[in-house]
Each structure stands twice: as C-alpha cells, then as structure tokens.
Enzyme design. Structure first.
Site, short mmCIF file in Angstrom:
data_model
loop_
_atom_site.label_atom_id
_atom_site.label_comp_id
_atom_site.label_asym_id
_atom_site.label_seq_id
_atom_site.Cartn_x
_atom_site.Cartn_y
_atom_site.Cartn_z
CG HIS A 1 2.26 14.82 -23.91
ND1 HIS A 1 3.01 15.97 -24.04
CD2 HIS A 1 3.02 13.94 -23.23
CE1 HIS A 1 4.19 15.78 -23.46
NE2 HIS A 1 4.22 14.57 -22.97
CD GLU B 1 8.26 15.68 -23.02
OE1 GLU B 1 7.80 16.76 -22.59
OE2 GLU B 1 7.55 14.67 -23.21
CG ASN C 1 -0.89 16.66 -20.29
OD1 ASN C 1 -0.01 15.89 -19.94
ND2 ASN C 1 -1.97 16.88 -19.55
NE ARG D 1 1.51 17.04 -13.34
CZ ARG D 1 2.15 16.22 -12.52
NH1 ARG D 1 1.96 16.29 -11.22
NH2 ARG D 1 2.99 15.34 -12.99
CD GLU E 1 -3.24 16.91 -16.15
OE1 GLU E 1 -3.99 16.61 -17.09
OE2 GLU E 1 -2.09 16.46 -16.02
CE LYS F 1 0.08 13.99 -15.00
NZ LYS F 1 -0.29 14.52 -16.34
CG HIS G 1 6.79 9.90 -24.91
ND1 HIS G 1 5.42 9.98 -25.02
CD2 HIS G 1 7.15 10.89 -24.04
CE1 HIS G 1 4.96 10.96 -24.25
NE2 HIS G 1 6.00 11.53 -23.66
CG HIS H 1 -0.19 10.13 -25.42
ND1 HIS H 1 -0.77 10.43 -24.20
CD2 HIS H 1 1.16 10.16 -25.19
CE1 HIS H 1 0.18 10.65 -23.31
NE2 HIS H 1 1.35 10.49 -23.89
NE ARG I 1 -4.24 -1.84 1.76
CZ ARG I 1 -4.71 -2.65 2.71
NH1 ARG I 1 -4.23 -2.55 3.94
NH2 ARG I 1 -5.63 -3.53 2.42
CE LYS J 1 6.53 16.99 -14.94
NZ LYS J 1 6.66 15.73 -15.67
#
Length: 375
Positions: free
Chosen positions: A249, A185, A246, A242, A237, A143, A267, A253, A121, A227
């Site tokens: 992206h 990036e 993206n 935030r 987000e 993330k 990527h 994606h 956990r 960042k």
C-alpha cells in the site's frame, strides 16, 4: 455458509460468508432494523443491479427501506459526498440507535462507515460488500475514510461495523478488471504470513477469477479469517501487527496519487504493483531472493494484472513518487514504516528505510523497464 468472528470485546462482530445470502437478506439483518425502517447507502452502479430486489424483499418483510445513491467511483470518497450523505441522514431523522447499511464496494463502505462514525456522534452500521476487494479486505476491520487533495484515506476514523454479510454470488455482476483488482488483496494474505496459501493461489487463481464456487469461497473465507485474526490482535495499528495488512500500500498509494485516484489505476491494481515493488526493494536490500519477486510478478501477470510502473501507466520519477509517500498517514517523526519481506509469507515492518534510497530504487525500475526488449 461460513461464520467468522472478529474478537474485539464489546466491539466483536460476526462475518457471514454465504452464497445467495441476499435472497435471505431480511432475516440476516433483522437484528439491526428498528422502527420498521432501514437506511441504505449504495452507488449508482450497484443500486441499479441489486436495489429493486432488495427493496421488494424488505417490503415483503414489512421493512421500509430508504436509499441514498452516491455516484460510482473513487472520486466519491470526498468531503462533498460525505456532506451530502450526512445531510441526507439528518433529513431522514437518523437516531443514534439506528443502523445504517452500506451496500457496495470499498468506496461505499469507507464513506458510509465514516459518516456513521460522526453523525449524532456515532451510529451503528452494517457492511454488505459487493466487490471482491471489499469482501476480502475493506469491509472488515473498521477503517473508514475519505480522500483529500493531500492523499488517500487521510481523513477518517476507526469505526467497526456491527455485522458483515458477504454473498459471493453478487460478484457475478462485477467487471473482470474489478475482480482482478480485488484478487490482489487475496494474494496479499499469502505474502504476509501464509506461504502455503500463496502456493494455493498460484494453483487456483484462475479458478477464483472465473468465480468457480469452491475456489472463490475458499479465497474469501481464508482472506477474511486472516484479516479477522490480525485485526483482533491489533485493532488500531498501535503495534506493528496490523500494519502488515498494508503490504503493497505504501508504494500503491503513491501510484494512485500519481494517476489521480481513478479509473486509470484501480486500488487493487496499485496494491498488486506495490507488492511486487516491495519484494524487489527487499531483494535490493538483500532481504530476500529476487526470484520471490519474479514468482509473484509472474503469478499476477498470468492473471492479467499490472506488475510494473510502466504497466501501471506511471511515468513520474522516484522523487515525485516519494513526495506522495511523505503525505502517508503512517509518517511519524519524519520516518515512514515500510512493509518489506524476507521471503514469501515473511512480511515485516521496517523502520529504517531511507526515502531517498526508495526514490533511487524507483528510478532504477524505470531504467530497467526502458532497457527491456519489446516482446
């Protein structure tokens, strides 16, 4: 050396950027080692380059080191590799108070971070990113995720690291294509809200890719600071702040999904093409000057990066690419927010984008490419 901080209250942590930091690794990670041992996750390529020296250094500091190696490549961000990793951690007797160390690029950071968030956990983890993309983006912000058949990063969690150690010198082993993919990036941060930094990238991008120390360190520290600032303002987000990270992206994606999330299109390469598409679509809507898109495309192309659908090897029509977008995790109430631009350094979140219009735009990009003269 540069030390930055992500201000998240009790979850705050430092990011250290230091040339040759791995030579002082034992001292850097001492606060996160306990019971005289450490648990490490890396991929087969990174481990071959760095693990023997790391293991020897830790042994000399009296720290027992155990390594789990994951096959290199984006395909390892999967249920199967996550299960193998969690089983290994449990077999090693991982405790909730243990810290897990991620040594590698974005795939290793995402996979390790997600495993750390769910085993017992939740365990702490430390990021030691070894690619430019991971150093300037994915290692910072918490993330974590794996990919599934339905799309990229659709199963994951927010789980902040306890510390991020960035050594620019490890990039010397990085293939040029991976270096270029990470540079996309870097450029992103100039396009989001820092036009002077994009100007700097235009003048210094070749030096960054050549790993000239001063240029490379500035690119990394400026990106990480940007960042850290944005994540500190909007960790999960829940606001549009935030979401600016993206940029490129949503298009990117979809391109990755079409090309199979693998070596055909990395990527960072997909993000680079995605940023150009975002500017072109913004110009189509009258939000910015088409010359902004041309300028960004010219810079990325000068850095030997793909900038068009054809460059990316994407042949799917607009409808097929938009179908990939419909699986985006940001989809809400049938609406997908898009990152658009009013100009370089003026990115914003648009909530009124018609996906059918996006499909038509992508089909237009195919037609423009087909009509372009062969050089």
């Amino acid at each position: 050396m540069a030390r930055l901080n992500i201000a998240l209250g009790q979850r705050s942590y430092d990011i250290v950027v230091e040339a040759n930091a791995l030579s002082r690794l034992a001292a850097h990670i001492a606060p996160w080692t306990r019971r005289g041992r450490s648990l490490w996750i890396s991929d087969s390529v990174v481990a071959a380059h760095h693990w023997p020296k790391i293991e020897a250094q830790l042994a000399s500091a009296g720290i027992e080191a155990h390594l789990h190696v994951v096959p290199a490549g984006e395909a390892s961000k999967s249920w199967a590799e996550l299960a193998r990793l969690v089983d290994w951690l449990l077999a090693m007797g991982v405790e909730r108070s243990d810290t897990i160390f991620a040594l590698g690029g974005g795939m290793i950071g995402d996979l390790t971070g997600f495993a750390a968030s769910i085993v017992k956990r939740g365990c702490d983890f430390v990021q030691l990113p070894t690619t430019l993309l991971a150093q300037v983006d994915s290692s910072v912000g918490g993330k974590t995720a794996i990919n599934t058949a339905a799309g990229k990063n659709l199963v994951g969690s927010f789980h902040q690291p306890k510390f991020v150690l960035i050594d620019p010198q490890v990039l010397a082993t990085l293939p040029p294509r991976e270096m270029r993919a990470g540079y996309a990036e870097v450029v992103k941060y100039g396009l989001i809200d820092d036009a002077p930094f994009f100007d700097w990238c235009e003048a210094n991008g070749v030096a960054v890719l050549a790993q000239q120390p001063d240029a490379l360190e500035r690119a990394i520290t400026t990106s990480v600071a940007a960042k850290a600032r944005i994540v500190g303002e909007d960790e999960r987000e829940t606001k549009d702040r935030r979401a600016l990270l993206n940029l490129g992206h949503t298009f990117g994606h979809a391109l990755e999904a079409d090309t199979g999330f693998g070596e055909r299109l990395l990527h960072g390469e997909a993000v680079g093409v995605g940023m150009v598409l975002a500017l072109l679509y913004s110009a189509r809507r009258g939000l910015c000057d088409a010359r902004d898109a041309e300028r960004v495309a010219a810079h990325l192309s000068a850095c030997a990066m793909p900038v068009t659908l054809a460059d990316a090897g994407v042949t799917a029509d607009g409808a097929a690419l938009v179908d990939h977008m419909r699986h985006d995790k940001k989809m809400s109430g049938g609406t997908l927010p898009f990152l658009l631009l009013r100009g370089i350094g003026q990115t914003f979140v648009a909530h009124d984008v018609d996906l059918d219009d996006v499909a038509q735009f992508l089909d237009e990009q195919h037609r423009i490419a087909a009509q372009a003269p062969v050089s």
